[in-house]
Design an enzyme around this catalytic site. Structure first.
Site, mmCIF file in Angstrom:
data_model
loop_
_atom_site.group_PDB
_atom_site.id
_atom_site.type_symbol
_atom_site.label_atom_id
_atom_site.label_comp_id
_atom_site.label_asym_id
_atom_site.label_seq_id
_atom_site.Cartn_x
_atom_site.Cartn_y
_atom_site.Cartn_z
ATOM 1 N N THR A 12 9.491 0.028 8.371
ATOM 2 C CA THR A 12 10.780 0.579 7.939
ATOM 3 C C THR A 12 10.830 2.088 8.055
ATOM 4 O O THR A 12 11.865 2.664 8.423
ATOM 5 C CB THR A 12 11.059 0.151 6.476
ATOM 6 O OG1 THR A 12 11.130 -1.271 6.411
ATOM 7 C CG2 THR A 12 12.365 0.738 5.970
ATOM 8 N N SER A 55 6.242 -4.928 10.430
ATOM 9 C CA SER A 55 4.888 -5.249 9.967
ATOM 10 C C SER A 55 4.655 -6.743 9.760
ATOM 11 O O SER A 55 3.508 -7.180 9.641
ATOM 12 C CB SER A 55 4.561 -4.499 8.674
ATOM 13 O OG SER A 55 5.281 -5.023 7.575
ATOM 14 N N THR A 86 5.742 -2.051 4.986
ATOM 15 C CA THR A 86 5.209 -2.353 3.653
ATOM 16 C C THR A 86 4.811 -3.816 3.462
ATOM 17 O O THR A 86 3.956 -4.116 2.631
ATOM 18 C CB THR A 86 6.229 -1.980 2.560
ATOM 19 O OG1 THR A 86 7.452 -2.702 2.787
ATOM 20 C CG2 THR A 86 6.510 -0.486 2.577
ATOM 21 N N ASP A 87 5.396 -4.743 4.224
ATOM 22 C CA ASP A 87 5.151 -6.162 3.961
ATOM 23 C C ASP A 87 3.685 -6.543 4.133
ATOM 24 O O ASP A 87 3.151 -7.353 3.372
ATOM 25 C CB ASP A 87 6.029 -7.032 4.853
ATOM 26 C CG ASP A 87 7.470 -7.089 4.371
ATOM 27 O OD1 ASP A 87 7.717 -6.692 3.214
ATOM 28 O OD2 ASP A 87 8.343 -7.520 5.144
#
Length: 289
Positions: A12, A55, A86-87
């Site tokens: 992101t 990700s 972030t995932d």
């Protein structure tokens, strides 16, 4: 001026678009220089593009390539920052922490909940904090997010729509970046810098839940090289044979096939103690860790 490697993998932080459009990978380096020019006052930043992926596409094969790349490059820098979605950021940080043994400088992963180009993005502060952590933080693989520094293999993503997206439930933070930045010393180096790049992805994560049919994981055993059982509480799972859903045979057959079984807890805090209850003791007797 100290040198910092900034390795971009996607996520992101470097995306464009947004509601009502879907986020998509974008020209990260151009946006970085225009949106965070002060980043280059902290250090001599060398930008490298490793990938430009969402990700959710991150895989063990990419971890091996990333670890090998960092192993080659780290000796030439005072610190490294890896920008990441972030995932799967906590997965990558954990993997790198085991693959890069005794790194010569800090390796800090960071990302953001909103793209760098947006007005209310958290990316700018996360990047500045990550570079500072790469220069002053402990010499290990860490995650820098929302002004906190976490140990890479003790962290998890816990929020989707808030800026404090990560926690380290069973390990104190390694750094706090407020008005002042304070850091813990971190792990002590043990030996030379080494690369452990070989991974075997044939490991299955099994979550225990009421109604789980043991026949399903038993069918998986011939196809896996390792099993992680996410049990209840201190390491509990069904074991009563009269109720028809005992997982004891799973441990027995895993031992017979030479498949290691690691028991973890669904609880976010505290840990597993296989000596407390009958099912844990049975797993322990079958060689579970």
């Amino acid at each position: 001026m100290p040198r910092v490697l900034l390795l971009h993998t996607g996520g992101t932080l470097g995306m464009a678009g947004g509601r009502p459009s879907a986020l998509r990978p974008a020209a990260f380096f151009k946006t970085l220089k225009s949106r965070v020019p002060e980043l280059f006052q902290l250090a001599d930043i060398e930008l490298e593009l490793f990938s430009n992926l969402d990700s959710s596409e991150m895989q063990p094969e990419l971890w091996s390539r990333m670890a090998a790349h960092l192993h080659r490059r780290l000796p030439h820098f005072d610190g490294a920052v890896v920008t990441h979605g972030t995932d799967t950021l906590a997965y990558t940080a954990s993997a790198l922490s085991f693959m890069l043994r005794n790194p010569p400088c800090p390796v800090v992963l960071t990302g953001s909940q909103r793209p760098l180009g947006e007005i209310r993005s958290d990316a700018r502060l996360n990047l500045i904090d990550a570079v500072l952590s790469a220069l002053q933080g402990p010499r290990e693989v860490t995650i820098c997010f929302d002004s906190h520094l976490y140990r890479g293999n003790r962290s998890r993503k816990v929020k989707v729509a808030e800026y404090d997206a990560f926690e380290s439930p069973n390990c104190p933070v390694l750094g706090t970046l407020g008005v002042d930045a304070t850091f813990e010393p971190g792990l002590k180096p043990r030996g030379a810098f080494r690369l452990m790049e070989k991974l075997d992805p044939r490991v299955f994560l099994l979550k225990v839940y009421p109604g789980l049919d043991p026949a399903l994981p038993l069918q998986l055993l011939p196809h896996v090289r390792g099993l992680v059982l996410e049990a209840y509480g201190a390491g509990n799972f069904p074991i009563d044979p009269e109720l028809g859903r005992s997982l004891h045979p799973l441990f027995t057959q895993a031992r017979e096939r030479g498949v290691p079984v690691v028991v973890v807890s669904q609880a976010h805090r505290n840990g597993v103690d296989l000596t407390l209850y009958e099912s844990g003791a049975a797993a322990l007797a079958e060689g579970a860790v």
